[in-house]
Write a protein that holds these residues in place. Structure first.
Motif, PDB file in Angstrom:
ATOM      1  N   SER A   1     -20.848  70.207  -3.017  1.00 34.86           N
ATOM      2  CA  SER A   1     -21.524  71.495  -2.872  1.00 34.86           C
ATOM      3  C   SER A   1     -20.668  72.669  -3.313  1.00 34.86           C
ATOM      4  N   ALA A   2     -19.397  72.416  -3.655  1.00 36.66           N
ATOM      5  CA  ALA A   2     -18.486  73.519  -3.961  1.00 36.66           C
ATOM      6  C   ALA A   2     -18.620  74.024  -5.384  1.00 36.66           C
ATOM      7  N   ILE A   3     -19.300  73.285  -6.263  1.00 37.33           N
ATOM      8  CA  ILE A   3     -19.332  73.664  -7.677  1.00 37.33           C
ATOM      9  C   ILE A   3     -20.653  73.264  -8.316  1.00 37.33           C
ATOM     10  N   ALA A   4     -21.159  74.123  -9.169  1.00 36.83           N
ATOM     11  CA  ALA A   4     -22.311  73.817 -10.016  1.00 36.83           C
ATOM     12  C   ALA A   4     -22.110  74.562 -11.324  1.00 36.83           C
ATOM     13  N   LEU A   5     -22.424  73.889 -12.424  1.00 35.64           N
ATOM     14  CA  LEU A   5     -22.250  74.499 -13.733  1.00 35.64           C
ATOM     15  C   LEU A   5     -23.598  74.602 -14.423  1.00 35.64           C
ATOM     16  N   LEU A   6     -23.885  75.788 -14.970  1.00 34.66           N
ATOM     17  CA  LEU A   6     -25.100  76.001 -15.745  1.00 34.66           C
ATOM     18  C   LEU A   6     -24.734  76.102 -17.217  1.00 34.66           C
ATOM     19  N   ALA A   7     -25.539  75.458 -18.073  1.00 37.76           N
ATOM     20  CA  ALA A   7     -25.314  75.512 -19.511  1.00 37.76           C
ATOM     21  C   ALA A   7     -26.646  75.313 -20.215  1.00 37.76           C
ATOM     22  N   ASN A   8     -27.092  76.318 -20.957  1.00 38.15           N
ATOM     23  CA  ASN A   8     -28.375  76.263 -21.666  1.00 38.15           C
ATOM     24  C   ASN A   8     -29.535  75.935 -20.727  1.00 38.15           C
ATOM     25  N   GLY A   9     -29.464  76.379 -19.493  1.00 39.87           N
ATOM     26  CA  GLY A   9     -30.535  76.136 -18.535  1.00 39.87           C
ATOM     27  C   GLY A   9     -30.406  74.836 -17.787  1.00 39.87           C
TER      28      GLY A   9
END
Length: 238
Positions: A111-119
């Motif tokens: 839960s500590a990290i999430a990455l968004l890339a091109n949606g």
């Protein structure tokens, strides 16, 4: 009290108030983390330096020879050369949006990290040591490497798991050619008169178009540009 003594006391009291103190009702941006390493990198419109605080909505960038590393709670994020990203905090964790180039993240808590890339969203599947690298290739193409731990990729309401050690080229909203031509068209029913039974064998139902497809590239050791181990980075990793 003499007037001169009163004035002197007021001056001392004003000097004791920190210059950065927030005024009543002032909303200050939420601090997310701190830059721990910066080389030829930018924070907003200025130069990024080690020890600088990262706030909600900050923009980060590196030049052709640059690199930047930041820590936010349990998460570490590495911005490769000629890359840019925006940082946010959601549900108690760090959300980084990759805008260009390549990024690597590391965390031991899902839960500590999430990455968004091109949606698309990439995050660890479960708690435990996790390292992933994501590169933007184009507006509808990514390269995702699960260096350590499995990663979940979500886009367009669909999700797939990338197993540990795998590297994938991800095509978003793929064309019929990319899907192998298995998207069939179905003639719409007539809007006039009663429906007639179809002649010949029934047509296959139209398949739902996939939101994305994975193309296997190979092991994570081939594609990963950075090695993350105990909070250190080596650009010479295999």
């Amino acid at each position: 009290m003499p007037r001169n003594s009163m004035c002197a006391l007021c001056v001392l009291l004003l000097a004791a108030v920190p210059s950065g103190a927030a005024r009543a009702g002032e909303v200050r941006p939420h601090a997310i983390g701190m830059i721990v390493q910066a080389n030829r990198a930018q924070l907003g419109s200025g130069a990024a330096t080690a020890g600088a605080t990262i706030y909600e909505g900050d923009m980060l960038a590196t030049d052709a020879q640059g690199a930047l590393r930041l820590r936010a709670g349990n998460a570490l994020v590495y911005l490769n050369a000629q890359s840019s990203a925006a940082v946010h905090i959601v549900a108690g964790g760090l959300q980084t949006e990759l805008l260009s180039g390549t990024i690597v993240f590391s965390s031991s808590q899902a839960s500590a990290i999430a990455l968004l890339a091109n949606g698309g969203e990439i995050r660890p599947v479960a708690n435990g040591p996790a390292v992933a690298q994501v590169s933007l290739v184009g507006s509808q193409e990514l390269i995702v490497v699960a260096r350590r731990g499995a990663m979940q990729f979500t886009y367009g309401g669909e999700s797939e798991v990338i197993p540990e050690g795998a590297s994938y080229r991800v095509l978003l909203d793929p064309s019929d050619e990319a899907l192998g031509g298995d998207q069939e068209t179905v003639n719409p029913p007539s809007q006039q008169g009663p429906q007639q039974p179809p002649l010949g064998p029934p047509k296959k139902p139209k398949r739902r178009r996939k939101a994305f497809i994975f193309l296997l590239l190979g092991g994570a050791g081939i594609a990963t540009l950075w090695l993350i181990h105990n909070g250190t980075v080596s650009p010479d990793a295999p």
